[in-house]
Design a protein around this motif. Structure first.
Motif, PDB file in Angstrom:
ATOM      1  N   VAL A 118      16.871   9.770 -38.371  1.00  0.00           N
ATOM      2  CA  VAL A 118      17.918  10.042 -37.269  1.00  0.00           C
ATOM      3  C   VAL A 118      17.140  11.001 -36.295  1.00  0.00           C
ATOM      4  CG1 VAL A 118      20.293   9.759 -36.575  1.00  0.00           C
ATOM      5  CG2 VAL A 118      20.076   8.801 -38.287  1.00  0.00           C
ATOM      6  N   VAL A 119      16.951   9.730 -34.851  1.00  0.00           N
ATOM      7  CA  VAL A 119      16.263  10.324 -34.094  1.00  0.00           C
ATOM      8  C   VAL A 119      17.535  10.174 -32.965  1.00  0.00           C
ATOM      9  CG1 VAL A 119      14.489  10.417 -32.314  1.00  0.00           C
ATOM     10  CG2 VAL A 119      14.321   9.795 -35.060  1.00  0.00           C
ATOM     11  N   TYR A 120      17.378  12.044 -32.068  1.00  0.00           N
ATOM     12  CA  TYR A 120      18.099  11.797 -30.921  1.00  0.00           C
ATOM     13  C   TYR A 120      17.370  11.886 -29.655  1.00  0.00           C
ATOM     14  CZ  TYR A 120      22.084  12.480 -34.323  1.00  0.00           C
ATOM     15  OH  TYR A 120      23.203  12.385 -35.357  1.00  0.00           O
ATOM     16  N   PRO A 121      17.008  10.778 -28.739  1.00  0.00           N
ATOM     17  CA  PRO A 121      15.483  10.908 -28.231  1.00  0.00           C
ATOM     18  C   PRO A 121      16.463  11.540 -26.275  1.00  0.00           C
ATOM     19  CG  PRO A 121      16.281   8.469 -28.262  1.00  0.00           C
ATOM     20  CD  PRO A 121      16.772   9.667 -29.408  1.00  0.00           C
ATOM     21  N   ALA A 122      17.317  11.759 -26.382  1.00  0.00           N
ATOM     22  CA  ALA A 122      18.066  12.512 -25.030  1.00  0.00           C
ATOM     23  C   ALA A 122      18.999  13.350 -24.763  1.00  0.00           C
ATOM     24  CB  ALA A 122      18.280  11.062 -24.530  1.00  0.00           C
ATOM     25  N   VAL A 123      20.210  12.205 -25.872  1.00  0.00           N
ATOM     26  CA  VAL A 123      21.822  12.754 -26.158  1.00  0.00           C
ATOM     27  C   VAL A 123      22.183  13.108 -27.764  1.00  0.00           C
ATOM     28  CG1 VAL A 123      23.617  12.683 -25.444  1.00  0.00           C
ATOM     29  CG2 VAL A 123      21.665  11.826 -23.656  1.00  0.00           C
ATOM     30  N   LYS A 124      22.336  14.304 -27.909  1.00  0.00           N
ATOM     31  CA  LYS A 124      23.211  14.240 -29.318  1.00  0.00           C
ATOM     32  C   LYS A 124      23.939  13.262 -29.744  1.00  0.00           C
ATOM     33  CE  LYS A 124      22.484  16.560 -32.686  1.00  0.00           C
ATOM     34  NZ  LYS A 124      22.204  16.389 -33.831  1.00  0.00           N
ATOM     35  N   SER A 125      24.268  12.465 -28.791  1.00  0.00           N
ATOM     36  CA  SER A 125      25.405  11.969 -29.101  1.00  0.00           C
ATOM     37  C   SER A 125      24.990  10.187 -29.015  1.00  0.00           C
ATOM     38  CB  SER A 125      26.749  12.066 -28.257  1.00  0.00           C
ATOM     39  OG  SER A 125      26.350  11.269 -26.483  1.00  0.00           O
ATOM     40  N   LYS A 126      24.039  10.410 -28.947  1.00  0.00           N
ATOM     41  CA  LYS A 126      23.126   9.327 -28.802  1.00  0.00           C
ATOM     42  C   LYS A 126      21.698   8.905 -30.028  1.00  0.00           C
ATOM     43  CE  LYS A 126      25.190   8.563 -24.512  1.00  0.00           C
ATOM     44  NZ  LYS A 126      26.852   7.558 -23.792  1.00  0.00           N
ATOM     45  N   PRO A 127      22.265   8.143 -31.377  1.00  0.00           N
ATOM     46  CA  PRO A 127      21.214   8.538 -31.976  1.00  0.00           C
ATOM     47  C   PRO A 127      20.433   7.498 -32.288  1.00  0.00           C
ATOM     48  CG  PRO A 127      23.495   7.915 -32.881  1.00  0.00           C
ATOM     49  CD  PRO A 127      23.818   7.938 -31.563  1.00  0.00           C
ATOM     50  N   GLY A 156      22.225  -0.395 -19.869  1.00  0.00           N
ATOM     51  CA  GLY A 156      20.578   0.059 -20.111  1.00  0.00           C
ATOM     52  C   GLY A 156      19.772   0.591 -20.876  1.00  0.00           C
ATOM     53  N   GLY A 157      20.090   0.989 -21.658  1.00  0.00           N
ATOM     54  CA  GLY A 157      19.363   1.926 -23.282  1.00  0.00           C
ATOM     55  C   GLY A 157      18.325   2.999 -22.267  1.00  0.00           C
ATOM     56  N   ILE A 158      18.603   3.299 -20.609  1.00  0.00           N
ATOM     57  CA  ILE A 158      18.091   5.085 -20.693  1.00  0.00           C
ATOM     58  C   ILE A 158      18.579   5.828 -21.912  1.00  0.00           C
ATOM     59  CG2 ILE A 158      17.895   6.606 -18.556  1.00  0.00           C
ATOM     60  CD1 ILE A 158      17.825   3.898 -18.051  1.00  0.00           C
ATOM     61  N   HIS A 159      19.035   5.725 -22.699  1.00  0.00           N
ATOM     62  CA  HIS A 159      19.725   7.211 -23.547  1.00  0.00           C
ATOM     63  C   HIS A 159      18.965   6.210 -24.843  1.00  0.00           C
ATOM     64  CE1 HIS A 159      22.611   9.527 -20.546  1.00  0.00           C
ATOM     65  NE2 HIS A 159      20.766   9.967 -20.569  1.00  0.00           N
ATOM     66  N   GLY A 160      18.400   4.833 -24.350  1.00  0.00           N
ATOM     67  CA  GLY A 160      18.444   4.945 -26.044  1.00  0.00           C
ATOM     68  C   GLY A 160      16.831   4.561 -25.629  1.00  0.00           C
ATOM     69  N   MET A 161      16.192   3.381 -25.949  1.00  0.00           N
ATOM     70  CA  MET A 161      15.444   2.618 -26.141  1.00  0.00           C
ATOM     71  C   MET A 161      14.601   3.770 -25.301  1.00  0.00           C
ATOM     72  SD  MET A 161      13.354   1.371 -28.084  1.00  0.00           S
ATOM     73  CE  MET A 161      13.645  -0.009 -29.436  1.00  0.00           C
ATOM     74  N   ALA A 162      14.863   3.285 -23.854  1.00  0.00           N
ATOM     75  CA  ALA A 162      14.120   4.155 -22.973  1.00  0.00           C
ATOM     76  C   ALA A 162      13.740   5.084 -23.342  1.00  0.00           C
ATOM     77  CB  ALA A 162      14.983   4.098 -21.970  1.00  0.00           C
ATOM     78  N   ALA A 163      14.352   6.394 -23.752  1.00  0.00           N
ATOM     79  CA  ALA A 163      14.104   7.943 -24.114  1.00  0.00           C
ATOM     80  C   ALA A 163      12.836   7.622 -25.723  1.00  0.00           C
ATOM     81  CB  ALA A 163      15.168   8.044 -24.002  1.00  0.00           C
ATOM     82  N   VAL A 175      11.375   5.441 -26.647  1.00  0.00           N
ATOM     83  CA  VAL A 175       9.649   4.904 -26.512  1.00  0.00           C
ATOM     84  C   VAL A 175       8.764   6.397 -26.199  1.00  0.00           C
ATOM     85  CG1 VAL A 175      10.052   2.358 -26.685  1.00  0.00           C
ATOM     86  CG2 VAL A 175       9.847   4.277 -24.422  1.00  0.00           C
ATOM     87  N   GLU A 176       9.148   7.447 -25.761  1.00  0.00           N
ATOM     88  CA  GLU A 176       8.339   8.996 -25.066  1.00  0.00           C
ATOM     89  C   GLU A 176       8.747   9.214 -26.408  1.00  0.00           C
ATOM     90  OE1 GLU A 176       7.201   7.846 -22.106  1.00  0.00           O
ATOM     91  OE2 GLU A 176       8.285   5.826 -21.754  1.00  0.00           O
ATOM     92  N   THR A 177       9.595   9.742 -27.291  1.00  0.00           N
ATOM     93  CA  THR A 177       8.920   9.999 -28.219  1.00  0.00           C
ATOM     94  C   THR A 177       7.973  10.541 -28.990  1.00  0.00           C
ATOM     95  OG1 THR A 177      10.634   9.217 -30.036  1.00  0.00           O
ATOM     96  CG2 THR A 177      11.819  10.076 -28.290  1.00  0.00           C
ATOM     97  N   ASP A 178       7.497  11.802 -29.746  1.00  0.00           N
ATOM     98  CA  ASP A 178       6.810  11.672 -30.492  1.00  0.00           C
ATOM     99  C   ASP A 178       6.780  11.085 -31.737  1.00  0.00           C
ATOM    100  OD1 ASP A 178       4.784  13.354 -28.571  1.00  0.00           O
ATOM    101  OD2 ASP A 178       5.806  15.627 -30.098  1.00  0.00           O
TER     102      ASP A 178
END
Length: 401
Positions: free
Chosen positions: A50-59, A150-157, A159-162
């Motif tokens: 489980v990864v939280y790429p942008a916001v702690k409430s958006k896994p 819009g996926g800004i805190h989901g897939m958009a973020a 794909v930028e993670t390690d």
């Protein structure tokens, strides 16, 4: 088959359990979704992160099925956990009850868009593991948040993670569109989404006068120009039956505000337009045209783009794309009718494509009333189970590329 018989089917039980989680906008708590997916991963004896790429409430929840050649680029099987709001009074079944009727129709928000796909992936993997199949490429089953906003805190973020970069993704499969016929709609590209906001300034004063350069007159000029352009796109569709809605540009006025009372000419009107631009449209020329119309109207119009997505190249559907060839071979073997189209809306595929990775949207839902985002959304149990068999054929084909 009666509703009682469908209810005893293990895969149907899993699907309905997922549908009963009210992961509905706004302010979604994804905890129950994460717990559900963890249980599914455990039942498949597969690891889960489980990864939280942008916001702690958006896994983002990732199930991994490691391939026999893990250094090869991997395959993503993606779906989103969130669903759009409901108007319960418009439903004949409680929207999150996953009721099943005597025809085998399962009613719930997310039945078509797109919780069905997420659990169909898992059902197919369950069958493949039972058959002793071992993928050559590593498979990741990803469940992401917030696609519907819009996926800004989901897939958009994500794909930028390690984490994502270490996945070494070679191809992604995602949602397609429900079809009312026996033809499967396959998305290889998506239109470009722009939100246009106009702040139209003008002469203010008493409502009984014929004042020059009012905001209303200026706005009317620009609105007429945009409406004429909109009509040209309608005519394109009428004149060329080979085109679909995804091949043209749509312009819709969605919000209009201004004024204080009926006898006061306002100094400012604000308007917002939802635009979905064709991938063949000259974006620079189109924006220039909008700005010219605003000047022709008399000036004094501020132009903003709260959302202005860039052009993203389509996924190639030719011999240069081995993943497409593998997918097409599986679909042909199944005897399915497939029509590649440009997605009329947007999906998380665009964020994958932005990384230079091919991505295709596909859904096995056919011969079904299209009720995406509509009241009484449903999917028939037999259609759902058939989709598992479709993915059982598609997944090995992709994994063996």
């Amino acid at each position: 088959m009666s509703a009682e018989k469908w209810e005893k089917n293990e895969e149907i039980q899993i699907f309905r359990e997922y549908l009963r989680i009210p992961s509905v906008h706004p302010n979604i708590d994804y905890t129950a979704c994460v717990e559900f997916i963890r249980r599914q991963a455990d039942s498949l004896n597969l690891p889960v992160d489980v990864v939280y790429p942008a916001v702690k409430s958006k896994p983002v929840v990732i199930i991994k099925w490691e391939g026999s050649q893990p250094k090869l680029p991997s395959i993503i099987l993606n779906s989103h956990m969130d669903v759009v709001p409901v108007f319960p009074e418009k439903w004949t079944h409680e929207p999150f009850s996953a009721d099943i009727d005597e025809e085998g129709r399962i009613f719930a928000r997310g039945a078509q868009d797109m919780k069905s796909v997420g659990t169909q992936y898992l059902g197919a993997i369950r069958l493949l593991k039972a058959d002793g199949f071992q993928p050559k490429r590593t498979l990741y089953v990803t469940f992401v948040p917030d696609e519907e906003i819009g996926g800004i805190h989901g897939m958009a973020a994500f794909v930028e993670t390690d984490f994502y970069k270490q996945m070494n993704v070679g191809f992604s499969l995602d949602e397609g569109g429900t079809s009312a016929s026996d033809v499967h709609h396959l998305f290889y590209a998506e239109r470009i989404r722009w939100i246009l906001k106009l702040k139209v300034g003008g002469t203010a004063g008493h409502g009984s006068l014929l004042l020059p350069d009012t905001a209303g007159v200026k706005f009317n000029y620009v609105l007429n120009k945009l409406t004429e352009f909109r009509e040209s796109q309608i005519q394109l569709l009428k004149n060329d039956q080979s085109l679909s809605i995804g091949d043209v540009t749509t312009v819709n006025l969605t919000q209009l505000s201004g004024g204080v009372q009926s006898n006061v000419v306002p100094p400012l009107l604000e308007a917002i337009f939802d635009m979905r631009l064709s991938i063949t449209l000259d974006l620079v020329a189109f924006e220039r045209q909008i700005r010219n119309w605003c000047e022709e109207a008399g000036g004094g119009i501020d132009i903003e783009f709260p959302l202005k997505e860039a052009y993203v190249a389509p996924t190639k559907l030719d011999d240069s794309n081995p993943y497409w060839l593998a997918l097409k071979a599986a679909l042909d073997e199944l005897g399915l009718k497939v029509k590649p189209i440009v997605c009329f809306a947007v999906t998380d595929c665009r964020f994958i494509r932005q990384q230079g990775t091919p991505a295709i949207g596909f859904s096995p839902i056919v011969n079904t009333a299209v009720l995406i985002h509509d009241h009484d959304e449903f999917l028939r149990a037999d259609n759902y189970l058939n989709g598992i068999q479709v993915y059982k054929k598609i997944i090995p084909s992709l994994a063996e590329v």
